[in-house]
Design a protein around this motif. Structure first.
Motif, PDB file in Angstrom:
ATOM      1  N   ALA A 170       0.834  -1.212   0.000  1.00 49.69           N
ATOM      2  CA  ALA A 170       0.000   0.000   0.000  1.00 49.69           C
ATOM      3  C   ALA A 170       0.865   1.256   0.000  1.00 49.69           C
ATOM      4  O   ALA A 170       0.585   2.216  -0.719  1.00 49.69           O
ATOM      5  N   ALA A 171       1.938   1.263   0.800  1.00 51.32           N
ATOM      6  CA  ALA A 171       2.817   2.442   0.845  1.00 51.32           C
ATOM      7  C   ALA A 171       3.504   2.641  -0.501  1.00 51.32           C
ATOM      8  O   ALA A 171       3.650   3.779  -0.979  1.00 51.32           O
ATOM      9  N   THR A 172       3.902   1.549  -1.133  1.00 47.50           N
ATOM     10  CA  THR A 172       4.594   1.657  -2.428  1.00 47.50           C
ATOM     11  C   THR A 172       3.645   2.183  -3.500  1.00 47.50           C
ATOM     12  O   THR A 172       3.999   3.076  -4.273  1.00 47.50           O
ATOM     13  N   ALA A 173       2.420   1.657  -3.495  1.00 49.32           N
ATOM     14  CA  ALA A 173       1.435   2.132  -4.467  1.00 49.32           C
ATOM     15  C   ALA A 173       1.111   3.603  -4.242  1.00 49.32           C
ATOM     16  O   ALA A 173       0.740   4.320  -5.162  1.00 49.32           O
ATOM     17  N   ALA A 174       1.278   4.077  -2.997  1.00 46.52           N
ATOM     18  CA  ALA A 174       0.953   5.474  -2.673  1.00 46.52           C
ATOM     19  C   ALA A 174       2.166   6.400  -2.823  1.00 46.52           C
ATOM     20  O   ALA A 174       2.141   7.524  -2.325  1.00 46.52           O
ATOM     21  N   GLY A 175       3.219   5.916  -3.477  1.00 48.67           N
ATOM     22  CA  GLY A 175       4.310   6.832  -3.822  1.00 48.67           C
ATOM     23  C   GLY A 175       5.619   6.627  -3.091  1.00 48.67           C
ATOM     24  O   GLY A 175       6.561   7.417  -3.269  1.00 48.67           O
ATOM     25  N   ALA A 176       5.722   5.583  -2.243  1.00 50.42           N
ATOM     26  CA  ALA A 176       6.988   5.362  -1.540  1.00 50.42           C
ATOM     27  C   ALA A 176       8.098   4.993  -2.522  1.00 50.42           C
ATOM     28  O   ALA A 176       7.858   4.278  -3.492  1.00 50.42           O
ATOM     29  N   LEU A 177       9.314   5.478  -2.274  1.00 51.48           N
ATOM     30  CA  LEU A 177      10.479   5.070  -3.064  1.00 51.48           C
ATOM     31  C   LEU A 177      10.800   3.607  -2.776  1.00 51.48           C
ATOM     32  O   LEU A 177      11.409   2.919  -3.583  1.00 51.48           O
ATOM     33  N   GLY A 178      10.413   3.165  -1.587  1.00 52.29           N
ATOM     34  CA  GLY A 178      10.614   1.775  -1.200  1.00 52.29           C
ATOM     35  C   GLY A 178      10.031   1.559   0.168  1.00 52.29           C
ATOM     36  O   GLY A 178       9.784   2.515   0.900  1.00 52.29           O
ATOM     37  N   ALA A 179       9.791   0.291   0.509  1.00 54.18           N
ATOM     38  CA  ALA A 179       9.267  -0.038   1.832  1.00 54.18           C
ATOM     39  C   ALA A 179       9.660  -1.473   2.139  1.00 54.18           C
ATOM     40  O   ALA A 179       9.902  -2.264   1.218  1.00 54.18           O
ATOM     41  N   ARG A 180       9.740  -1.785   3.409  1.00 58.81           N
ATOM     42  CA  ARG A 180      10.095  -3.157   3.803  1.00 58.81           C
ATOM     43  C   ARG A 180       9.666  -3.410   5.239  1.00 58.81           C
ATOM     44  O   ARG A 180       9.485  -2.484   6.012  1.00 58.81           O
ATOM     45  N   MET A 181       9.474  -4.689   5.552  1.00 55.54           N
ATOM     46  CA  MET A 181       9.290  -5.016   6.952  1.00 55.54           C
ATOM     47  C   MET A 181      10.636  -4.805   7.653  1.00 55.54           C
ATOM     48  O   MET A 181      11.691  -4.872   7.032  1.00 55.54           O
ATOM     49  N   THR A 182      10.597  -4.528   8.948  1.00 61.50           N
ATOM     50  CA  THR A 182      11.844  -4.325   9.688  1.00 61.50           C
ATOM     51  C   THR A 182      11.754  -5.116  10.981  1.00 61.50           C
ATOM     52  O   THR A 182      10.651  -5.337  11.494  1.00 61.50           O
ATOM     53  N   GLY A 183      12.882  -5.567  11.483  1.00 62.39           N
ATOM     54  CA  GLY A 183      12.876  -6.375  12.699  1.00 62.39           C
ATOM     55  C   GLY A 183      12.806  -7.857  12.375  1.00 62.39           C
ATOM     56  O   GLY A 183      12.925  -8.262  11.208  1.00 62.39           O
ATOM     57  N   GLY A 184      12.568  -8.655  13.386  1.00 63.30           N
ATOM     58  CA  GLY A 184      12.670 -10.105  13.262  1.00 63.30           C
ATOM     59  C   GLY A 184      11.591 -10.754  12.419  1.00 63.30           C
ATOM     60  O   GLY A 184      11.749 -11.863  11.929  1.00 63.30           O
ATOM     61  N   GLY A 185      10.448 -10.080  12.219  1.00 60.69           N
ATOM     62  CA  GLY A 185       9.381 -10.631  11.391  1.00 60.69           C
ATOM     63  C   GLY A 185       8.230 -11.200  12.194  1.00 60.69           C
ATOM     64  O   GLY A 185       8.194 -11.056  13.415  1.00 60.69           O
ATOM     65  N   PHE A 186       7.259 -11.804  11.483  1.00 64.66           N
ATOM     66  CA  PHE A 186       6.064 -12.410  12.097  1.00 64.66           C
ATOM     67  C   PHE A 186       5.230 -11.389  12.862  1.00 64.66           C
ATOM     68  O   PHE A 186       4.591 -11.713  13.863  1.00 64.66           O
ATOM     69  N   GLY A 187       5.255 -10.141  12.420  1.00 66.78           N
ATOM     70  CA  GLY A 187       4.545  -9.068  13.115  1.00 66.78           C
ATOM     71  C   GLY A 187       5.498  -7.886  13.244  1.00 66.78           C
ATOM     72  O   GLY A 187       6.491  -7.817  12.524  1.00 66.78           O
ATOM     73  N   GLY A 188       5.196  -6.959  14.138  1.00 66.49           N
ATOM     74  CA  GLY A 188       6.065  -5.793  14.310  1.00 66.49           C
ATOM     75  C   GLY A 188       5.791  -4.737  13.254  1.00 66.49           C
ATOM     76  O   GLY A 188       4.646  -4.563  12.816  1.00 66.49           O
ATOM     77  N   SER A 189       6.835  -4.042  12.813  1.00 64.79           N
ATOM     78  CA  SER A 189       6.654  -2.832  12.012  1.00 64.79           C
ATOM     79  C   SER A 189       7.236  -2.949  10.612  1.00 64.79           C
ATOM     80  O   SER A 189       8.110  -3.769  10.355  1.00 64.79           O
ATOM     81  N   ALA A 190       6.713  -2.074   9.737  1.00 64.58           N
ATOM     82  CA  ALA A 190       7.297  -1.882   8.406  1.00 64.58           C
ATOM     83  C   ALA A 190       7.747  -0.428   8.302  1.00 64.58           C
ATOM     84  O   ALA A 190       7.271   0.423   9.049  1.00 64.58           O
ATOM     85  N   ILE A 191       8.693  -0.155   7.390  1.00 69.39           N
ATOM     86  CA  ILE A 191       9.110   1.228   7.154  1.00 69.39           C
ATOM     87  C   ILE A 191       8.901   1.569   5.683  1.00 69.39           C
ATOM     88  O   ILE A 191       8.998   0.691   4.822  1.00 69.39           O
ATOM     89  N   ALA A 192       8.598   2.833   5.433  1.00 75.30           N
ATOM     90  CA  ALA A 192       8.434   3.294   4.052  1.00 75.30           C
ATOM     91  C   ALA A 192       9.192   4.609   3.887  1.00 75.30           C
ATOM     92  O   ALA A 192       9.098   5.489   4.732  1.00 75.30           O
ATOM     93  N   LEU A 193       9.947   4.703   2.791  1.00 71.34           N
ATOM     94  CA  LEU A 193      10.693   5.916   2.456  1.00 71.34           C
ATOM     95  C   LEU A 193       9.852   6.714   1.471  1.00 71.34           C
ATOM     96  O   LEU A 193       9.585   6.245   0.361  1.00 71.34           O
TER      97      LEU A 193
END
Ligand code: ADP
Ligand code: MG
Length: 387
Positions: free
Chosen positions: A324-347
């Protein structure tokens, strides 16, 4: 969440004034996931979110701790701290002076009042923020002189890791504590987990009209313990079959040839993630030095695909936030941290932030996921004394 609220809590709980207030930041990892136990590289920044600790030294060996985010006062003697003791959140506090003492430093009892501004359990490392705020406080109060030099802060980070591994009994690699104690404002911290060296890499979003959005998916962590163990074991097995001490030793250019010799497709995919992720951290540092944020964004997307497809640590909420962040114009985005939940970041370009935030919320609602929390972050400074 300020130094003042920690002071109030201290006064209310213990009476008298604290000797001072110290704070340490949460962190978010820009890129380099599950690389730490493979002697690899990671690239965290320290967040504006901080945990504050008001402390006063005691003349005996008692530790008394209270937190605005905990329940009640926990009291324990330094002599009674051990694996799993005290239980619960106070372990992250009590473990720090305990570990410093084990390393041969002279410490006393302390009274501690905590007010945490790092969301708990969102993958932003509230645990290290808590430990590291206490660590620099104890160093200053007990005259250990470990907060003023790089070497001293490395020593404090090791004490915090030991507190978390042994007393709180939580596995942690060390990235979180290094970020909280060593990351500088306006920079990301390149951490080399093979030789334990660090380097400050410029991270200047403001100067490029960009912003980093953190999306806390609030997805339930599931099966995390068993999954983490499987990933670690697979990486060790792959390194063993390849005849190297760690996956760090596998050079990127001969990668696919080397991987074909592995005994299963699962091992090939696990190893491919680690080796390519380490290469992406190196490429991210080159991009940041060159102020090439488009390339950084592309690396975010490649990293996310690798974690989703090869390492298999993503969940639908994280994938939804990223797309969703990428479709809305992010240069990139990824999950961050160990996975299975937690946070994502978008530039994101700064003026696309609000739109992206709304797009992520809409996508979550459409899938019937719990509403996410999102906030814009900048790279801030390390643990320090505030008052
Ligand atoms: P993360 O570090 O990603 O936030 P962890 O599970 O490693 O998640 O650490 C969260 C735990 O740290 C909490 O469950 C609690 O025990 C402890 N903790 C962190 N901050 C505080 C705080 N301000 N007050 C009390 N406990 C805290
Ligand atoms: Mg933690």
């Amino acid at each position: 969440m300020t130094a003042d609220t920690a002071v109030h809590l201290f006064e209310e709980t213990f009476g008298g004034r604290p000797s001072g207030v110290w704070s340490a930041p949460g962190r978010v990892n820009l890129i380099g996931e599950h690389t730490d136990y493979n002697a690899g590289l990671c690239l965290p920044i320290a967040l504006p979110h901080r945990t504050y600790a008001a402390l006063a030294p005691r003349e005996d060996r008692l530790l008394r701790v209270v937190s605005a985010q905990g329940d009640g006062v926990v009291e324990v003697s330094l002599d009674d701290v051990a694996a799993g003791r005290p239980a619960g959140w106070a372990a992250y506090v009590a473990g720090v002076p305990w570990s410093l003492e084990r390393a041969g430093r002279t410490v006393t009892g302390v009274d501690v009042a905590v007010d945490g501004g790092v969301p708990l359990g969102a993958g932003l490392s509230s645990s290290a923020a808590l430990e590291c705020a206490v660590a620099i406080a104890v160093s200053d109060l007990c005259g250990l002189d470990l907060s003023t030099s790089h070497e001293g802060r490395v020593t404090l980070a090791a004490a915090c890791v030991e507190a978390e591994n042994v007393v709180a009994q939580a596995p942690t690699g060390g990235m979180d504590q290094s970020a909280a104690l060593l990351a500088e404002q306006g920079h990301a911290l390149l951490l080399d987990c093979r030789d334990h060296t660090t380097r400050q890499v410029p991270f200047d979003l403001d100067g490029h009209d960009l912003a980093l959005l953190v999306v806390d998916t609030r997805a339930e962590h599931q099966l995390v313990d068993g999954q983490y163990a499987e990933r670690r074991a697979s990486c060790e097995r792959a390194a063993q079959e390849l005849g190297v001490a760690s996956l760090r030793e596998i050079a990127g250019d001969t990668l696919e040839d080397r991987l074909t010799t592995l005994s299963s497709d699962l091992l090939r995919r696990r190893a491919r993630h680690v080796v390519t992720e380490i290469a992406r951290v190196e490429a991210a540092c080159v991009a940041l030095e060159a102020e090439d944020y488009r390339t950084l964004g592309r690396l975010f997307l490649e990293s996310h695909a690798s974690m989703r497809d090869d390492f298999e640590i993503s969940v639908p909420e994280l994938d939804t936030a990223v797309s969703a962040a990428t479709a809305a114009g992010a240069l990139g985005a990824r999950m961050t941290g160990g996975g299975f939940g937690g946070s994502a970041i978008a530039l994101l370009p700064r003026d696309e932030v609000d739109g992206a935030r709304r797009a992520v919320e809409r996508a979550f609602a459409m899938h019937g996921f719990t509403g996410p929390e999102s906030f814009v972050v900048t790279a801030e400074g390390p643990a320090a004394r505030d008052l």
